[in-house]
Design an enzyme around this catalytic site. Structure first.
Site, PDB file in Angstrom:
ATOM      1  N   GLU A 150       0.833  -1.210   0.000  1.00 18.28           N
ATOM      2  CA  GLU A 150       0.000   0.000   0.000  1.00 18.28           C
ATOM      3  C   GLU A 150       0.865   1.257   0.000  1.00 18.28           C
ATOM      4  OE1 GLU A 150      -2.316  -0.572   3.484  1.00 18.28           O
ATOM      5  OE2 GLU A 150      -3.730  -1.968   2.543  1.00 18.28           O
ATOM      6  N   SER A 180      19.072  -8.211  -8.531  1.00 11.58           N
ATOM      7  CA  SER A 180      17.929  -8.318  -9.429  1.00 11.58           C
ATOM      8  C   SER A 180      18.155  -9.348 -10.527  1.00 11.58           C
ATOM      9  CB  SER A 180      17.633  -6.959 -10.073  1.00 11.58           C
ATOM     10  OG  SER A 180      17.201  -6.029  -9.108  1.00 11.58           O
ATOM     11  N   HIS A 195       3.440 -10.332  -9.546  1.00 13.24           N
ATOM     12  CA  HIS A 195       4.884 -10.551  -9.474  1.00 13.24           C
ATOM     13  C   HIS A 195       5.555  -9.441  -8.667  1.00 13.24           C
ATOM     14  CE1 HIS A 195       8.928 -11.725 -10.626  1.00 13.24           C
ATOM     15  NE2 HIS A 195       9.160 -10.456 -10.928  1.00 13.24           N
ATOM     16  N   SER A 196       5.146  -8.227  -8.915  1.00 14.28           N
ATOM     17  CA  SER A 196       5.652  -7.069  -8.171  1.00 14.28           C
ATOM     18  C   SER A 196       4.657  -5.942  -8.356  1.00 14.28           C
ATOM     19  CB  SER A 196       7.041  -6.645  -8.691  1.00 14.28           C
ATOM     20  OG  SER A 196       6.924  -6.067  -9.980  1.00 14.28           O
TER      21      SER A 196
END
Length: 470
Positions: free
Chosen positions: A147, A233, A362-363
């Site tokens: 959020e 990443s 996923h993100s």
């Protein structure tokens, strides 16, 4: 309630991975015979004591002894560096698939009831309560930080919704001396090890208390103190590095192993295969823990491989493997506990495939409803939630109550909101930190880049926050 030791699980790992009727530890390597290769009689079934590494031995061709009869040919074998190979006059290709898929080890059904005759590593009440409260905290942290990203307070976030058991249960089966090489969906492993909510918030808000000095994207955590290597990443690049770290533990005779996490998408990378082969050849004490959650962003597993999932890939590289229900915390805990014991005691790699499901996107950069049905997501969220399943098992043991549930969730929410408020008050790292920690002293090109950046900020002050530390 039945509780058994991990010995049964270890036996399952040994038998299911190689399909042998029996298993014996590897014996010391005998000296190579004067002439090599040789034709030898096949040993009795289950006698694989000589089926071990034979490195740097010659494989020059040599005439074989007389073999006048077909029966005699059938009883002969070629001694090759990696073992004895039986001859056959029959041309037979290895099938691309097995008759049946590899089974999935589980202890709890979807309602949290223990399956009859199941065997598992005993979990104490203290450990079980900590596991569950960590799952609740992880769920709450994911909700609030997600959020916060949607509100523009942080730039990126990635949740573990639906995969809480793979995180917490696997971490609970390890020790702090074991080195963790994460992918990027293992925040729960770090939470279990003692990374505070304030430390999580500092990293996600990239303030000067962030150990990475604000250089990494949010959720790229790391902790030297907790033996948790900083997340990168790049997918699967941590796997060969993990094998190297495990080999160093072996050389130093440490009572520890390395655990390398990877998603199903990572198994399509070359680094995955290189790492498994590297680990098998060097007999490194490393556990490869694959979270097969069905999706590599928008790519389903059906578009990644034709094999029976990931577990069968271990056998191809000579690695003992097991498939486990990733939404069953007890099964995950038991499998990792047994795998760690074997990795350290026998000095060998282990591959674990945990079948689970990524309930969240996923993100924050992804909308998974564009490539998978909402009904599918909701079914996994409601019917196969690992946290609810473990809670039901806890309640069946009278180890958890509704009152404890309310207190745990309220406490986690308050702590996380407080951590975020504190993280937002802390200054950002100074600009100079962008150019340090690469070389002992900054090179000329780095000094030039820093000057150009400072000049740009002075010429365009409106494009940068007024409180940005120069």
């Amino acid at each position: 309630m039945m509780r058994k030791s991990g010995s049964t699980i270890i036996k399952h790992l040994k038998s299911s991975s190689f399909g042998l009727t029996s298993w014996t530890p590897k014996s010391p390597l005998p000296l190579a015979p004067p002439s090599f290769p040789q034709i030898l009689q096949i040993p009795a079934a289950g006698d694989f004591s000589n089926f071990c590494s034979r490195r740097f031995e010659s494989v020059n061709a040599e005439k074989t002894p007389d073999s006048d009869t077909t029966d005699r040919n059938h009883d002969q074998a070629l001694v090759f560096p990696e073992g004895k190979v039986k001859f056959t006059p029959e041309m037979r290709f290895i099938s691309e698939t097995a008759e049946e898929r590899e089974c999935c080890y589980r202890i709890l059904d979807d309602n949290g009831n223990q399956i009859l005759s199941s065997n598992y590593v005993e979990v104490s009440k203290e450990v079980a309560v900590k596991m569950y409260t960590n799952m609740v905290t992880l769920q709450t942290m994911d909700t609030i930080f997600y959020e916060a990203q949607r509100q523009g307070r942080i730039s990126f976030y990635l949740t573990t919704v639906g995969e809480e058991a793979t995180n917490i249960a696997s971490a609970a089966a390890l020790t702090i001396d074991d080195i963790v090489f994460p992918q990027y969906r293992e925040a729960g492993v770090l939470l279990w090890r003692g990374f505070t909510l304030q430390e999580f918030a500092n990293q996600c808000f990239s303030n000067k208390a962030d150990y990475g000095k604000g250089r990494q994207m949010p959720i790229h955590y790391g902790s030297n103190k907790l033996n948790y290597v900083t997340i990168a990443s790049t997918v699967a690049t941590q796997l060969p590095q993990a094998v190297g770290a495990a080999y160093s533990l072996k050389m130093d005779r440490k009572d520890a192993c390395v655990v390398a996490y990877v998603g199903d998408g990572g198994t399509s990378e070359g680094d995955f295969h290189a790492a498994l082969n590297f680990a098998a050849v060097k007999e490194a004490p490393v556990i490869f823990f694959c979270r097969n959650n069905g999706w590599a962003i928008s790519t389903p597993t059906s578009d990644q491989f034709r094999s029976d999932g990931v577990v069968v890939k271990g056998r191809a590289y000579g690695i003992r493997s097991i498939r486990v229900d990733g939404n069953d915390a007890l099964a995950v805990y038991g499998a990792v506990h047994a795998a760690r014991d074997m990795a350290i005691r026998e000095q060998r790699p282990i591959l674990i495939e945990a079948l689970t499901y990524r309930v969240g996107h996923h993100s924050t950069s992804d909308d998974s409803t564009k490539y998978r049905p909402v009904e599918e997501i909701e079914w996994w969220k409601m019917e196969r939630d690992p946290v609810s399943r473990f809670r039901k098992w806890m309640e069946n043991n009278s180890w958890w109550s509704d009152k404890q549930e309310l207190e745990a969730r309220n406490s986690a929410r308050k702590q996380i909101l407080h951590a975020i408020q504190e993280a937002e008050k802390v200054d950002k790292p100074p600009i100079a930190d962008i150019f340090t920690d690469v070389y002992d002293s900054p090179s000329s090109d780095l000094r030039e880049q820093e000057k150009l950046l400072r000049d740009t900020i002075q010429r365009h002050p409106c494009d940068y926050p007024s409180d940005f530390p120069l």
